[in-house]
Design a protein around this motif. Structure first.
Motif, short mmCIF file in Angstrom:
data_model
loop_
_atom_site.label_atom_id
_atom_site.label_comp_id
_atom_site.label_asym_id
_atom_site.label_seq_id
_atom_site.Cartn_x
_atom_site.Cartn_y
_atom_site.Cartn_z
N UNK A 1 0.90 -1.34 -0.11
CA UNK A 1 0.04 0.01 0.11
C UNK A 1 0.82 1.25 -0.15
N UNK A 2 2.16 1.24 0.55
CA UNK A 2 2.96 2.24 0.59
C UNK A 2 3.70 2.55 -0.54
N UNK A 3 4.95 3.02 -0.34
CA UNK A 3 5.91 3.59 -1.56
C UNK A 3 7.05 2.55 -1.61
N UNK A 4 7.09 1.70 -0.55
CA UNK A 4 8.46 0.94 -0.57
C UNK A 4 8.07 -0.60 -1.09
N UNK A 5 9.08 -1.03 -2.04
CA UNK A 5 8.70 -2.36 -2.71
C UNK A 5 9.87 -3.21 -2.57
N UNK A 6 11.03 -2.85 -1.93
CA UNK A 6 12.08 -3.80 -1.79
C UNK A 6 11.66 -5.09 -1.06
N UNK A 7 10.78 -5.15 -0.13
CA UNK A 7 10.63 -6.48 0.39
C UNK A 7 9.82 -7.30 -0.66
N UNK A 8 8.77 -6.77 -1.33
CA UNK A 8 7.85 -7.32 -2.22
C UNK A 8 8.55 -8.14 -3.20
N UNK A 9 9.93 -7.56 -3.52
CA UNK A 9 10.46 -8.46 -4.76
C UNK A 9 11.86 -9.04 -4.17
N UNK A 10 11.69 -9.50 -2.71
CA UNK A 10 13.01 -9.76 -2.25
C UNK A 10 13.10 -11.40 -2.85
N UNK A 11 14.46 -11.75 -2.87
CA UNK A 11 14.77 -12.87 -2.93
C UNK A 11 14.27 -13.89 -2.00
N UNK A 12 14.14 -15.12 -2.45
CA UNK A 12 13.48 -16.18 -1.27
C UNK A 12 14.63 -16.46 -0.17
N UNK A 13 15.95 -16.24 -0.64
CA UNK A 13 17.20 -16.38 0.40
C UNK A 13 17.09 -15.11 1.27
N UNK A 14 16.33 -14.03 1.10
CA UNK A 14 16.38 -13.06 1.96
C UNK A 14 15.22 -12.83 2.75
N UNK A 15 14.12 -13.66 2.53
CA UNK A 15 13.00 -13.78 3.33
C UNK A 15 13.20 -14.43 4.57
N UNK A 16 12.43 -14.17 5.71
CA UNK A 16 12.63 -14.90 6.88
C UNK A 16 11.27 -15.42 7.46
N UNK A 17 11.60 -16.31 8.56
CA UNK A 17 10.30 -16.85 9.22
C UNK A 17 10.90 -17.81 10.47
N UNK A 18 9.97 -18.09 11.45
CA UNK A 18 10.12 -18.91 12.45
C UNK A 18 9.47 -20.15 12.38
N UNK A 19 10.21 -21.31 12.67
CA UNK A 19 9.56 -22.47 12.64
C UNK A 19 10.07 -23.45 13.85
N UNK A 20 9.98 -24.58 13.78
CA UNK A 20 10.59 -25.57 14.34
C UNK A 20 9.94 -25.53 15.89
N UNK A 21 8.74 -24.96 16.08
CA UNK A 21 7.99 -25.06 17.45
C UNK A 21 7.51 -26.36 17.65
N UNK A 22 7.70 -26.61 19.16
CA UNK A 22 7.02 -27.68 19.61
C UNK A 22 6.38 -27.13 21.08
N UNK A 23 5.46 -26.94 21.13
CA UNK A 23 5.06 -26.23 22.52
C UNK A 23 4.42 -27.10 23.49
N UNK A 24 4.91 -26.88 24.75
CA UNK A 24 4.41 -27.41 25.99
C UNK A 24 4.04 -26.59 26.73
N UNK A 25 3.12 -26.91 27.64
CA UNK A 25 2.60 -26.04 28.48
C UNK A 25 2.45 -27.04 29.99
#
Length: 1015
Positions: free
Chosen positions: A89-113
């Motif tokens: 929606x804004x004026x910055x497009x760098x992330x929208x065309x980022x390479x896959x290796x430059x993206x990020x995430x969190x995974x490998x969760x195994x939650x215990x309570x």
């Protein structure tokens, strides 16, 4: 009943509770979350491997059946996240065309309570306060194995892995320099309004629970770490001391050590933890001594050879501690990093700055109070941290200036006075208010447009506190803040909590501030109607033309421009009269001489007792342009030089009152004398703007444009243009809308004089150029986005003109429009521009010689600009350089010469594609078809006939810059076009087919302002 069904019912029940009412006053209870985190940095793959233990203590009176967890690294996962959508929606497009290796995430969760495994769900069934975030990929909900009762606690544990993205916002890395922020699984706040889950956003900050953090970070041994909390390892303290005493060359490449170290930080009473790691950090160390004698150690980490910025940290710590409340921690750190979400970003005890300057450092360090210690909901109430903190930032910077300004002396306003960060933001905020594009400073973060987030929250919002301070007085104002701090530190205050403290401490009713000015776009606009002197007393009549009854300062000023006395007048509606004894020696009465209020217009704020007319400020003439000043009516002038091929060189001047911010009524007059035609030419414009607060129309502008210049065609010596108009500008459908749409209704009258200067009249039988009249309704639409921006234009036009040698009809009606869209390639600012134009003659004029008013086949040049919209050096020339000038309107064909007219319809397609690299060169292609194309037949020298279903050409274009000066070089074109040019138009050389655009209209200051994007 399945577990998912139970979850769904539970969420719906909670949703009903949460949406019944939003409280602006916080509960007395507050949840606690204590963290123990171990994390290891893999700098080869840019991965964090961690394990987290969270002790969640339910201090609420409610029994909790679920818990929301933020997984904010998932914001960088793909282009479907709320973060990515906001970027689009804004004026910055760098992330929208980022390479896959430059993206990020969190995974490998195994939650215990409490040592029991649990099922987690992404939030795709129900939402609480933010239903538009349904399906967010960075929020999960956990159905608790058993309800967590009031006063009970639970232990949540999980491993996690974070793929660190490139530097697109706050968290990220540039090579092996790391900014680790918003990086671990984190419970949402549960408060009086229920759960507050929120996705990660670039524009919009955070809300988290207070508790204790113990974080152990494992990195290669030669990394320098900076983090929230108190460092526990003596070996790391020695390592930092060595770097302080022995700075390195930050440009020198450092190979990662194959040895490892684990560094631990601990801190209580904070709600977030951030850390930064790089091998090339140099370090500056200092200390701040607070009023109580407490010493705070301060550090700056920067990849620079020399650092001298810790003094700004010290200034902020001492000023905020004195005026708000004492800094409760023992350390404060600033890091210079590659931040992409503004100039700086704050975390408890540590902040990261994109560049080091006094204003940025003071602002970010100040956030330790407003966000860090007073932990309000920044996403919903950004003014409670950004507006207040911006106010104290300006106060701190001013307090530490070597030369202090005298608040009792009024100086002339200049453009330089707007150059400070607060000056330009306040001016931009006032500009938005006068244009009708402002938003209430108390809005939620994600509802602001890009520019309004800066101008309304940081600009206007901060300036409102100057008004409150002036009204309450310094002592009471700071007493209010200290009381607010003492009562709400390490808690989550809401707006009514702050209002309650200020009203109780000051003894004043402050609805005008906390409701009218903060949460609405109502305007403040007082004026002085009259000042009379009778029986030794002054009677001052004030008027309120705004819609807020706020208190106002009335200043009495002597002839040396000193404020003799300031009287605070309580707010009122309509009119109010006050009486003063003649005990003060003053010559001017002015409302808010120091400009501490958000007055909309100040030109009615001054009354000169010893100068007539009293209610009109003295005239001040200035070369160039100037900043608005309530003390003067400013008239600006500039020398001017003009040129066209008819008048040749012209000299004259420009007289105007246009300044910044824009006035309600503005004018510009530019007379130019031609030594060639020995007459006066030039142009003038005057316009007035009306602001509306309804749902549809944002503003109305009424104006008149006038012009007179030479024009050599069929005996015509010059033209005169008279163009009144009305422009309606409409509101967007939603607050953060990126669309601009407006409707302009205008009338154009053109009259002509012959070369003797005599006006051409209808009685002259063979005169082609008598009065012409046009009425035009034009609707325009622009969608300004980082990707796939588009625009549209639709015009309905009626024309009436006089041809006196026949008796046929002399009017026409036509409808035409264009649609343009930029289709992005897989790179920022690279893509294909597609433009489609279509037009139809609803009624064609019957008179002879009407071709100029039909749709042209060929170059759209000055000859077809029959309403004289464009500023041209050569209009309707048949040879020379300006024969090759085309106008970026209508079918926008790149052919040289005219090949016919479309009497019924014309459709054209324009394509333009970017190329790899940074050179301003693109490829283009045009195609056009129209109702009588079958009549355009070219017969070559051999007698062979050629006709085509449409005409086309293609080539390369050079944009210097785009939309202002463009050169089009054709490489291929229709055979019919080439034949006609060669045999009939004598355009038979390659360079003669090159066309160019010189769009001088784009250099109009009013047009340039529209293209400015500061945020």
């Amino acid at each position: 009943m399945t577990q998912k069904a139970i979850l769904f019912i539970s969420l719906l029940f909670s949703l009903k509770q949460a949406t019944c009412q939003i409280s602006y006053k916080q509960a007395e209870w507050q949840q606690t979350v204590n963290y123990k985190i171990q994390v290891t940095l893999d700098d080869k793959n840019h991965i964090l491997n961690g394990f987290i233990q969270m002790e969640y203590i339910n201090n609420s009176p409610d029994e909790l059946k679920e818990i929301y967890i933020h997984l904010w690294p998932n914001a960088y996962k793909n282009n479907k996240t709320d973060f990515a959508k906001q970027k689009a929606e804004g004026s910055k497009s760098d992330f929208l065309f980022a390479k896959e290796e430059d993206r990020g995430y969190i995974d490998s969760l195994n939650i215990y309570i409490d040592n029991a495994t649990v099922q987690t769900y992404f939030v795709d069934d129900a939402r609480f306060i933010y239903p538009k975030y349904l399906g967010a990929e960075d929020i999960i909900v956990i159905q608790l194995p058993k309800s967590l009762k009031s006063g009970s606690s639970m232990i949540i544990t999980t491993p996690f892995r974070v793929k660190i993205p490139g530097s697109f916002s706050r968290m990220g890395h540039v090579k092996n320099a790391y900014q680790i922020t918003q990086w671990f699984p984190k419970p949402a706040v549960y408060d009086i309004n229920g759960w507050n889950p929120m996705p990660y956003l670039d524009q919009g900050e955070f809300y988290s629970e207070f508790g204790k953090f113990e974080v152990s970070i494992t990195v290669p041994k030669n990394y320098v770490l900076a983090a929230t909390g108190v460092l526990q390892n003596q070996s790391e303290k020695d390592f930092i001391l060595d770097r302080i005493n022995n700075p390195i060359d930050p440009e020198k490449e450092i190979v990662t050590s194959d040895q490892w170290k684990t560094v631990t930080y601990i801190q209580d009473s904070i709600h977030d933890f951030a850390w930064f790691a790089a091998k090339n950090f140099n370090i500056e160390k200092s200390k701040a001594t607070l009023e109580t004698g407490k010493v705070v150690e301060t550090f700056v980490f920067s990849p620079s050879k020399k650092i001298n910025h810790a003094k700004y940290i010290n200034n902020a710590l001492t000023y905020y501690s004195s005026h708000v409340g004492e800094y409760p921690y023992n350390f404060c750190t600033v890091v210079e990093g590659s931040l992409k979400a503004g100039g700086g970003m704050e975390y408890p005890m540590i902040t990261v700055c994109d560049f080091l300057s006094e204003e940025v450092i003071v602002h970010e360090v100040g956030h330790n109070w407003f966000y860090g210690i007073l932990g309000n909901n920044e996403r919903v109430y950004p003014w409670m941290d950004e507006s207040i903190n911006s106010f104290f930032e300006h106060e701190t910077v001013e307090a530490n200036k070597e030369v202090k300004k005298d608040d009792k002396v009024i100086k002339k306003k200049t453009l330089r006075s707007l150059s400070s960060s607060d000056g330009i933001l306040e001016a931009l905020a006032l500009q938005a208010m006068r244009m009708g594009t402002d938003q209430a400073p108390g809005g939620t973060s994600e509802d602001f447009t890009d520019i309004n987030y800066g101008t309304m929250v940081y600009g206007k919002g901060a300036s409102l506190f100057k008004h409150l301070k002036g009204y309450l007085g310094d002592d009471v104002f700071y007493k209010c803040f200290r009381a607010y701090f003492d009562l709400w530190k390490f808690k989550h205050p809401l707006p009514d909590d702050m209002k309650e403290v200020f009203e109780k401490t000051s003894g004043k009713q402050l609805n005008w501030f906390f409701t009218d000015l903060i949460f609405t776009t109502r305007t403040l606009d007082y004026g002085i109607k009259n000042v009379e002197m009778q029986n030794g007393q002054y009677t001052i009549t004030l008027t309120n033309k705004g819609d807020v009854a706020a208190p106002l300062p009335l200043d009495l000023i002597d002839e040396q421009n000193h404020i003799v006395r300031t009287i605070w007048v309580e707010g009122f509606r309509d009119e109010k009269t006050i009486t003063l004894e003649n005990g003060d020696s003053f010559s001017v009465v002015r409302i808010d001489a120091l400009e501490i209020t958000s007055e909309l217009f100040r030109q009615n704020n001054t009354y000169n007792i010893n100068w007539k007319p009293h209610k009109i400020e003295p005239l001040h003439i200035k070369l160039g342009t100037s900043a608005e000043d309530a003390a003067y009516n400013k008239l600006n002038f500039l020398p001017a030089v003009g040129y066209n091929i008819y008048n040749k060189f012209m000299i004259g001047g420009i007289v105007h009152n246009i300044g910044f911010p824009s006035k309600r009524t503005e004018f510009l007059i530019a007379p130019l004398y031609s030594f060639e035609t020995k007459d006066l030419n030039g142009y003038a414009q005057i316009y007035k703007r009306y602001i509306y607060k309804n749902k549809k129309v944002r503003s109305l502008e009424s104006g008149i444009n006038l012009a007179r210049f030479g024009f050599n065609n069929f005996g015509v010596g010059s033209y005169n243009k008279f163009n009144p108009y009305l422009t309606f500008r409409f509101n967007n459908d939603r607050s953060r809308g990126t669309n601009d749409h407006e409707l302009t209704i205008g009338y154009v009258n053109l009259s002509f004089k012959d070369r003797r200067g005599i006006r051409l009249m209808v009685l002259e039988k063979w005169n082609y150029w008598n009065d012409q009249n046009f009425v035009r309704a034009e609707y325009s639409f622009k969608q300004k986005k980082a990707i796939r921006p588009s625009s549209a234009l639709a015009t309905l036009e009626y024309g009436n003109y006089n041809f006196t040698y026949d008796s046929k009809g002399n009017n026409f009606l036509k409808l035409y429009g264009s649609y343009q869209k930029f289709i992005n390639y897989n790179k920022p600012k690279k893509g294909l521009t597609v433009r489609l134009f279509a037009g139809t003659m609803i009624k064609q004029a019957d008179s002879s010689g009407n071709g100029s008013f039909d749709f042209n086949v060929g170059s759209y040049n000055g000859k077809f600009d029959y309403t004289f919209e464009h500023s041209l050096m050569g209009r309707a020339t048949q040879n020379g350089l300006f024969q090759n000038q085309i106008l970026p309107d209508q079918s926008y064909q790149k052919f040289v010469g005219a090949f016919g007219t479309a009497s019924k319809y014309l459709v054209s397609l324009n394509l333009r594609s970017t190329l790899p690299g940074k050179l301003p060169i693109q490829l283009y292609a045009d195609a056009v078809t129209f109702n009588s194309i079958d009549q355009l037949i070219y017969i070559d020298k051999k007698g062979e006939k050629f006709t085509e279903p449409f005409f086309y050409n293609a080539g390369i274009c050079i944009l210097l810059p785009k939309d202002i000066f463009e050169i089009y070089i054709p490489l291929v074109q229709s055979k019919v076009i080439t034949g006609i040019q060669n045999d009939y138009q004598r355009i038979d050389k390659f360079h003669e087919r090159i066309v160019f655009v010189l769009n001088l209209n784009k250099l109009d200051p009013r047009q340039l302002i529209k293209t400015v994007n500061l945020f």
